[in-house]
Design a protein around this motif. Structure first.
Motif, PDB file in Angstrom:
ATOM      1  N   ALA A   4       0.824  -1.208   0.000  1.00 57.79           N
ATOM      2  CA  ALA A   4       0.000   0.000   0.000  1.00 57.79           C
ATOM      3  C   ALA A   4       0.855   1.254   0.000  1.00 57.79           C
ATOM      4  O   ALA A   4       0.554   2.231  -0.683  1.00 57.79           O
ATOM      5  CB  ALA A   4      -0.937  -0.009   1.211  1.00 57.79           C
ATOM      6  N   LEU A   5       1.946   1.208   0.767  1.00 58.88           N
ATOM      7  CA  LEU A   5       2.839   2.371   0.810  1.00 58.88           C
ATOM      8  C   LEU A   5       3.497   2.636  -0.536  1.00 58.88           C
ATOM      9  O   LEU A   5       3.653   3.782  -0.943  1.00 58.88           O
ATOM     10  CB  LEU A   5       3.915   2.160   1.876  1.00 58.88           C
ATOM     11  N   THR A   6       3.856   1.565  -1.249  1.00 54.49           N
ATOM     12  CA  THR A   6       4.469   1.752  -2.564  1.00 54.49           C
ATOM     13  C   THR A   6       3.478   2.342  -3.556  1.00 54.49           C
ATOM     14  O   THR A   6       3.883   2.938  -4.567  1.00 54.49           O
ATOM     15  CB  THR A   6       4.996   0.418  -3.123  1.00 54.49           C
ATOM     16  N   VAL A   8       0.720   4.459  -2.407  1.00 55.58           N
ATOM     17  CA  VAL A   8       0.284   5.766  -1.907  1.00 55.58           C
ATOM     18  C   VAL A   8       1.403   6.797  -1.940  1.00 55.58           C
ATOM     19  O   VAL A   8       1.185   7.951  -2.346  1.00 55.58           O
ATOM     20  CB  VAL A   8      -0.272   5.626  -0.477  1.00 55.58           C
ATOM     21  N   LEU A   9       2.607   6.410  -1.517  1.00 49.20           N
ATOM     22  CA  LEU A   9       3.694   7.396  -1.394  1.00 49.20           C
ATOM     23  C   LEU A   9       4.073   8.063  -2.717  1.00 49.20           C
ATOM     24  O   LEU A   9       4.287   9.291  -2.746  1.00 49.20           O
ATOM     25  CB  LEU A   9       4.913   6.740  -0.740  1.00 49.20           C
ATOM     26  N   PRO A  10       4.191   7.338  -3.836  1.00 49.40           N
ATOM     27  CA  PRO A  10       4.473   8.048  -5.091  1.00 49.40           C
ATOM     28  C   PRO A  10       3.376   9.038  -5.477  1.00 49.40           C
ATOM     29  O   PRO A  10       3.672  10.126  -5.999  1.00 49.40           O
ATOM     30  CB  PRO A  10       4.581   6.913  -6.125  1.00 49.40           C
ATOM     31  N   ILE A  11       2.128   8.675  -5.219  1.00 47.25           N
ATOM     32  CA  ILE A  11       1.012   9.565  -5.550  1.00 47.25           C
ATOM     33  C   ILE A  11       1.092  10.844  -4.726  1.00 47.25           C
ATOM     34  O   ILE A  11       0.997  11.956  -5.255  1.00 47.25           O
ATOM     35  CB  ILE A  11      -0.328   8.834  -5.334  1.00 47.25           C
ATOM     36  N   PHE A  12       1.288  10.699  -3.423  1.00 44.53           N
ATOM     37  CA  PHE A  12       1.416  11.890  -2.578  1.00 44.53           C
ATOM     38  C   PHE A  12       2.758  12.583  -2.797  1.00 44.53           C
ATOM     39  O   PHE A  12       2.899  13.768  -2.498  1.00 44.53           O
ATOM     40  CB  PHE A  12       1.218  11.518  -1.113  1.00 44.53           C
ATOM     41  N   GLY A  13       3.742  11.852  -3.346  1.00 46.49           N
ATOM     42  CA  GLY A  13       4.995  12.493  -3.709  1.00 46.49           C
ATOM     43  C   GLY A  13       4.801  13.498  -4.839  1.00 46.49           C
ATOM     44  O   GLY A  13       5.400  14.584  -4.820  1.00 46.49           O
ATOM     45  N   VAL A  14       3.974  13.158  -5.819  1.00 46.73           N
ATOM     46  CA  VAL A  14       3.685  14.093  -6.911  1.00 46.73           C
ATOM     47  C   VAL A  14       2.899  15.288  -6.373  1.00 46.73           C
ATOM     48  O   VAL A  14       3.121  16.436  -6.775  1.00 46.73           O
ATOM     49  CB  VAL A  14       2.904  13.389  -8.037  1.00 46.73           C
ATOM     50  N   ILE A  15       1.978  15.029  -5.437  1.00 51.40           N
ATOM     51  CA  ILE A  15       1.243  16.125  -4.798  1.00 51.40           C
ATOM     52  C   ILE A  15       2.213  17.053  -4.069  1.00 51.40           C
ATOM     53  O   ILE A  15       2.122  18.284  -4.169  1.00 51.40           O
ATOM     54  CB  ILE A  15       0.186  15.566  -3.818  1.00 51.40           C
ATOM     55  N   ALA A  16       3.159  16.464  -3.336  1.00 51.00           N
ATOM     56  CA  ALA A  16       4.153  17.264  -2.616  1.00 51.00           C
ATOM     57  C   ALA A  16       5.019  18.069  -3.585  1.00 51.00           C
ATOM     58  O   ALA A  16       5.403  19.214  -3.292  1.00 51.00           O
ATOM     59  CB  ALA A  16       5.037  16.358  -1.764  1.00 51.00           C
ATOM     60  N   LEU A 116      -7.455   3.550 -10.041  1.00 47.71           N
ATOM     61  CA  LEU A 116      -7.020   2.953 -11.309  1.00 47.71           C
ATOM     62  C   LEU A 116      -5.597   2.422 -11.214  1.00 47.71           C
ATOM     63  O   LEU A 116      -5.287   1.374 -11.780  1.00 47.71           O
ATOM     64  CB  LEU A 116      -7.123   3.985 -12.435  1.00 47.71           C
ATOM     65  N   THR A 117      -4.729   3.125 -10.490  1.00 46.91           N
ATOM     66  CA  THR A 117      -3.343   2.673 -10.350  1.00 46.91           C
ATOM     67  C   THR A 117      -3.252   1.431  -9.478  1.00 46.91           C
ATOM     68  O   THR A 117      -2.507   0.494  -9.790  1.00 46.91           O
ATOM     69  CB  THR A 117      -2.471   3.793  -9.748  1.00 46.91           C
ATOM     70  N   GLY A 118      -4.028   1.406  -8.399  1.00 47.02           N
ATOM     71  CA  GLY A 118      -3.904   0.307  -7.452  1.00 47.02           C
ATOM     72  C   GLY A 118      -4.680  -0.939  -7.811  1.00 47.02           C
ATOM     73  O   GLY A 118      -4.257  -2.055  -7.476  1.00 47.02           O
ATOM     74  N   PHE A 119      -5.805  -0.772  -8.509  1.00 47.07           N
ATOM     75  CA  PHE A 119      -6.688  -1.922  -8.721  1.00 47.07           C
ATOM     76  C   PHE A 119      -7.047  -2.158 -10.179  1.00 47.07           C
ATOM     77  O   PHE A 119      -7.883  -2.997 -10.482  1.00 47.07           O
ATOM     78  CB  PHE A 119      -7.959  -1.754  -7.876  1.00 47.07           C
ATOM     79  N   GLY A 120      -6.417  -1.417 -11.089  1.00 45.35           N
ATOM     80  CA  GLY A 120      -6.559  -1.702 -12.502  1.00 45.35           C
ATOM     81  C   GLY A 120      -7.777  -1.076 -13.142  1.00 45.35           C
ATOM     82  O   GLY A 120      -8.666  -0.559 -12.460  1.00 45.35           O
ATOM     83  N   PRO A 121      -7.854  -1.131 -14.473  1.00 46.42           N
ATOM     84  CA  PRO A 121      -8.965  -0.509 -15.202  1.00 46.42           C
ATOM     85  C   PRO A 121     -10.325  -1.130 -14.887  1.00 46.42           C
ATOM     86  O   PRO A 121     -11.355  -0.468 -15.036  1.00 46.42           O
ATOM     87  CB  PRO A 121      -8.582  -0.724 -16.672  1.00 46.42           C
ATOM     88  N   LEU A 306      -5.768   6.338   3.897  1.00 47.23           N
ATOM     89  CA  LEU A 306      -5.809   5.633   2.611  1.00 47.23           C
ATOM     90  C   LEU A 306      -4.785   4.495   2.580  1.00 47.23           C
ATOM     91  O   LEU A 306      -5.056   3.436   2.007  1.00 47.23           O
ATOM     92  CB  LEU A 306      -5.554   6.601   1.460  1.00 47.23           C
ATOM     93  N   THR A 307      -3.621   4.710   3.181  1.00 48.73           N
ATOM     94  CA  THR A 307      -2.620   3.645   3.221  1.00 48.73           C
ATOM     95  C   THR A 307      -3.155   2.438   3.983  1.00 48.73           C
ATOM     96  O   THR A 307      -3.013   1.287   3.540  1.00 48.73           O
ATOM     97  CB  THR A 307      -1.325   4.154   3.890  1.00 48.73           C
ATOM     98  N   ILE A 308      -3.800   2.694   5.115  1.00 50.50           N
ATOM     99  CA  ILE A 308      -4.369   1.605   5.916  1.00 50.50           C
ATOM    100  C   ILE A 308      -5.489   0.906   5.147  1.00 50.50           C
ATOM    101  O   ILE A 308      -5.555  -0.332   5.074  1.00 50.50           O
ATOM    102  CB  ILE A 308      -4.903   2.138   7.258  1.00 50.50           C
TER     103      ILE A 308
END
Length: 314
Positions: A4-6, A8-16, A116-121, A306-308
Motif C-alpha cells: 500500500a505504501l508503494t 500511496v507514497l508516489p502519488i502523494f509524492g507528486v502532490i508534494a 485505477l493505479t492500485g486496482f486496474g482498469p 488511505l494507506t491503511i
C-alpha cells in the motif's frame, strides 16, 4: 502495508512536488490555473472517454452501488450539518457547507489516480458509474440549500426551478461529464476507436493522472489549515472515516456487491474533501475558513487513512 505504501507514497509524492513548486514560486498561480484547465478540459475527459469506450457495463442498472454511495454521502452531509448547527452553533449556511465537506470528496484529482493505479482498469467501471451522477446530485443540492440559507437582505430568493436549471446547465457544460457521457454512448455502439484517434487520446490520457496530482498539490498552497481547526477536524473525521465505513457496510453487507466494486466504492468515499468545497464556501461566504482548513487537513490525514484502507483491501 508495504504494498500500500508503494502505491500511496508516489502519488502523494507528486502532490508534494506540486505543493513545493507553487510554494517556491517555480510555477506561478497563472501556470497552475492553466494546468488545471488542461487537466479538466482535455486530459481527464480524454482518459474517461477512452476508458469508457472500452468498458463493458453491467446489463442491469447498479442501484445497489448508487444507493450505497449516495445514501452514505447524504447521511454524513445531514449529520455533519446537524452537528454544526446544534453543537457548534454555526449559522445555517455554514452548517450546510460543513456538512457538504463531509460528503464531497476529491474523486477526480485523487480518487481516479489511486483506484485505477492500485486496482486496474476493471475498478474503473463502478467509479465511472458513480461519477456519472456525482456532480448533478452533489452540487445541485448544495446550491439549492445555500441559496435558501444565505443572507440576502431584500433580494428575492431564486425559485427551485431556477436553481435546478442552473445546476443542470453547469453539469451539462462540465468537460468531465461530457467525457463520461460521450464515452458511454460511443462504447454502446460497439465500434472500436480508430487507431490514430485511440493513440492520440492515449497520449493525452497518460498525462491526466500526474498533472491532476501536481495541480492538487499546487492548489493546496492557496488554503490554510489554521483558520478553523475544530470544525475542520469534525468534517475530516466524517469524510475519511464515517463516509467510507457506511459505503462499505452498504455495498458489502446490504447489497452484497462484487468485491472489486466494494473496494472501489469504499475507496472513492475515503477520498479527502475536494478543493471545490472551499471554492463554493468562498462564493457564498459560508464557513470559508473551515472549508479551506478541511481541504488541507483531510488531504494530509488521508495519507495515513488511505494507506491503511488500501493495505486492508489488498
Amino acid at each position: 502495508m508495504p504494498v500500500a505504501l508503494t502505491l500511496v507514497l508516489p502519488i502523494f509524492g507528486v502532490i508534494a512536488l506540486g505543493y513545493a513548486g507553487a510554494r517556491s514560486k517555480l510555477i506561478s498561480h497563472a501556470g497552475v490555473d492553466g494546468l488545471d484547465t488542461y487537466v479538466f478540459t482535455f486530459a481527464m475527459p480524454a482518459l474517461l472517454f477512452r476508458n469508457l469506450a472500452h468498458t463493458e457495463f453491467p446489463s442491469t442498472l447498479p442501484w445497489g452501488l448508487w444507493v450505497s454511495y449516495y445514501g452514505a454521502m447524504l447521511t454524513v452531509w445531514a449529520v455533519g450539518s446537524f452537528i454544526a448547527f446544534y453543537v457548534l452553533r454555526r449559522p445555517s449556511s455554514d452548517s450546510v457547507m460543513l456538512g457538504f465537506g463531509c460528503g464531497q470528496g476529491n474523486t477526480i484529482m485523487l480518487g481516479l489516480p489511486i483506484i485505477l493505479t492500485g486496482f486496474g482498469p476493471e475498478a474503473g467501471t463502478p467509479v465511472f458509474l458513480i461519477l456519472a451522477f456525482h456532480g448533478i446530485i452533489l452540487f445541485t443540492i448544495a446550491m439549492f440549500l445555500l441559496e435558501l440559507t444565505r443572507a440576502r437582505g431584500e433580494e428575492e430568493a431564486p425559485s427551485f426551478g431556477a436553481i435546478l436549471r442552473e445546476g443542470l446547465l453547469n453539469t451539462a457544460k462540465n468537460p468531465v461529464i461530457i467525457g463520461i457521457a460521450s464515452g458511454v454512448i460511443y462504447g454502446q455502439t460497439g465500434v472500436p476507436l480508430p487507431g490514430i484517434i485511440d493513440s492520440a487520446l492515449e497520449m493525452v490520457a497518460r498525462s491526466a493522472i500526474p498533472c491532476a496530482l501536481f495541480v492538487l498539490g499546487a492548489m493546496l498552497t492557496r488554503y490554510s489549515i489554521r483558520r478553523s481547526v475544530g470544525a475542520a477536524s469534525i468534517t475530516t473525521f466524517f469524510k475519511l472515516i464515517v463516509h467510507p465505513a457506511l459505503v462499505f457496510v452498504m455495498t458489502q453487507y446490504v447489497f452484497g456487491l462484487d468485491p472489486l466494486w466494494v473496494t472501489a466504492a469504499t475507496l472513492l468515499a475515503a477520498m479527502p474533501t475536494g478543493v471545490y468545497s472551499s471554492i463554493l464556501a468562498n462564493r457564498y461566504q459560508a464557513a470559508p475558513g473551515a472549508a479551506s482548513s478541511t481541504v488541507v487537513l483531510s488531504t494530509g490525514v488521508s495519507i495515513v487513512t488511505l494507506t491503511i484502507l488500501i493495505g486492508w483491501f489488498l
